[in-house]
Scaffold this active site. Structure first.
Site, short mmCIF file in Angstrom:
data_model
loop_
_atom_site.label_atom_id
_atom_site.label_comp_id
_atom_site.label_asym_id
_atom_site.label_seq_id
_atom_site.Cartn_x
_atom_site.Cartn_y
_atom_site.Cartn_z
CD1 TRP A 112 -2.13 -2.22 1.76
CD2 TRP A 112 -3.04 -1.15 0.02
NE1 TRP A 112 -3.17 -2.99 1.30
CE2 TRP A 112 -3.75 -2.36 0.24
CE3 TRP A 112 -3.45 -0.32 -1.02
CZ2 TRP A 112 -4.83 -2.76 -0.57
CZ3 TRP A 112 -4.52 -0.71 -1.82
CH2 TRP A 112 -5.21 -1.91 -1.58
CG ASP A 181 -3.00 3.88 4.52
OD1 ASP A 181 -3.98 3.72 5.26
OD2 ASP A 181 -2.85 3.24 3.45
CE LYS A 205 -8.26 -2.89 5.37
NZ LYS A 205 -8.19 -3.86 4.29
C1 LIG Z 1 -3.20 -0.04 4.48
C2 LIG Z 1 -4.23 0.07 3.41
N1 LIG Z 1 -4.31 1.20 2.69
C3 LIG Z 1 -5.22 1.33 1.71
C4 LIG Z 1 -6.11 0.33 1.40
C5 LIG Z 1 -7.11 0.54 0.29
O1 LIG Z 1 -8.39 0.67 0.80
P1 LIG Z 1 -9.64 1.03 -0.11
O2 LIG Z 1 -9.98 -0.24 -0.84
O3 LIG Z 1 -10.69 1.49 0.84
O4 LIG Z 1 -9.23 2.10 -1.06
C6 LIG Z 1 -6.07 -0.86 2.13
C7 LIG Z 1 -7.00 -1.95 1.81
O5 LIG Z 1 -6.87 -3.06 2.23
C8 LIG Z 1 -5.10 -0.99 3.15
O6 LIG Z 1 -5.02 -2.11 3.88
#
Ligand SMILES: Cc1ncc(COP(=O)(O)O)c(C=O)c1O
Length: 370
Positions: A112, A181, A205
């Site tokens: 991510w 994040d 989550k």
């Molecule tokens: C640490 C992290 N950032 C970003 C995301 C992306 O999330 P979204 O699908 O809501 O854009 C996730 C999804 O699992 C994640 O675990």
């Protein structure tokens, strides 16, 4: 595709280790189900009431009050509730915050943070990797080894990498504007908010259902406007409109309010942190004690408490593993599509008993197949 037939009562709640959309406490789901039909005795469903009306006002207030209390939020921080989950912030952060120098520093600890860095590079041109995790055992380099650029507009990190199972033990101490994040470990432990200029999290989550993103930001850090950028992408515009620049996802807001209430009932972030630690320790002990039958390659100092990816020494056993796990009532254990293997997610709502059942299954499977 036809919708699945309604399940016969009484409903069964299987053990769900999915990484997100994640397992929700049964109390919360049952309350949502009832309130979708008749919200608080009003005769109106919660998805069908005006977002600015008196019936919804307590939800808006609860979101602000409970999250402020749980995070012990200093007054200079604002909370924004936005559409789109977490990923939009990969772009919104550089668009809003890399205005001066158009340069930003990224700590890459997995999937991510790399995605966020790539998006920033698309938008502002320069998004440098200042540190990257080492090869197995995967370790986050100490802050003293980060090649920080004093001219960068911010330093960005991902507190918990849900694909890779890498988590910072605590928010890094850098004397620079810090952006995080927190999607995959938000509200799973106390967090030093004051070290951050901005942090964001998708809700799916620990805070409810998909499609909602929460931003906690130092108001003084936000430029009033960002010329050339749609208003829906300007953090200050959301702040000015109380997160109601347009019609919010009221159901996701409602579930988030229920989740905040649930977290407070469970004893708050310290209590959840202790429980989350116990769950993760128990699972890692089984993996580490398996004589190499199961393997997790992350160093103990930065192993995720939320997402535990692991491999089997004999990958050909994986189909049997997933089939037998499902037979034992343990579901959604498959690793991220980019990695394969197994991944067990242990967010706040994951009961300790479920982790106990998973551990017992892992030991039993090893005994039969090892
Ligand atoms: C640490 C992290 N950032 C970003 C995301 C992306 O999330 P979204 O699908 O809501 O854009 C996730 C999804 O699992 C994640 O675990």
């Amino acid at each position: 595709m036809t919708a699945p037939a309604p399940s016969p009562r009484p409903r069964r709640r299987a053990r769900n280790f999915g990484p997100g959309p994640a397992y929700l406490p049964t109390d919360v789901v049952e309350r949502l189900a009832a309130d979708l039909v008749d919200y608080g005795g009003s005769g109106l469903g919660v998805a069908e009431v005006a977002h600015r009306g008196p019936l919804f006002a307590p939800v808006v207030e609860a979101l602000e009050e409970r999250l402020r209390r749980l995070l012990a939020l200093p007054p200079r921080y604002a909370i924004l509730w936005m559409h789109g989950g977490a990923s939009p912030h990969f772009g919104l952060v550089p668009l809003n915050l890399a205005r001066r120098h158009r340069r930003a520093d990224y700590v890459v600890t997995g999937h991510w943070s790399e995605r966020a860095r790539e998006e920033a590079a698309r938008l502002i041109g320069e998004a440098r990797v200042v540190a990257r995790v080492s090869n197995p055992p995967v370790t986050i380099p100490p802050v003293s080894a980060w090649a920080l650029d004093p001219g960068a507009d911010y330093v960005y990190y991902t507190d918990n990498e849900s694909v890779d199972g890498v988590e910072f033990p605590e928010a890094p101490r850098v004397e620079r504007p810090l952006v995080a994040d927190l999607t995959a470990n938000f509200l799973s432990r106390p967090v030093e908010i004051a070290r951050h200029m901005l942090l964001f999290a998708g809700a799916q989550k620990n805070l409810g259902i998909t499609g909602l993103g929460v931003v906690v930001v130092d108001r003084d850090a936000l430029p009033e406007d960002v010329p050339g950028v749609p208003r829906a992408d300007v953090y200050a515009a959301h702040l000015a409109e109380g997160s109601m620049l347009n019609t919010p996802n009221t159901v996701a807001w409602y579930v988030a309010a229920l989740m905040l209430e649930w977290i407070e009932k469970e004893g708050g972030l310290e209590a959840l942190a202790a429980r989350n630690r116990r769950k993760a320790d128990r699972l890692y002990a089984v993996l580490d004690g398996s004589g190499g039958f199961y393997r997790n390659d992350v160093a103990a100092s930065c192993r995720s408490r939320m997402n535990v990816p692991f491999t089997l020494a004999e990958p050909a056993l994986l189909p049997d593993f997933f089939r037998e796990a499902a037979d034992a009532g343990l579901h959604q254990l498959d690793g991220h599509r980019s990695r394969g293997g197994v991944r067990a997610s242990l967010y706040n709502a994951q009961p300790e008993e479920a982790v106990g059942e998973l551990c017992a299954f892992l030991e039993e499977f090893r005994r039969r197949h090892g």
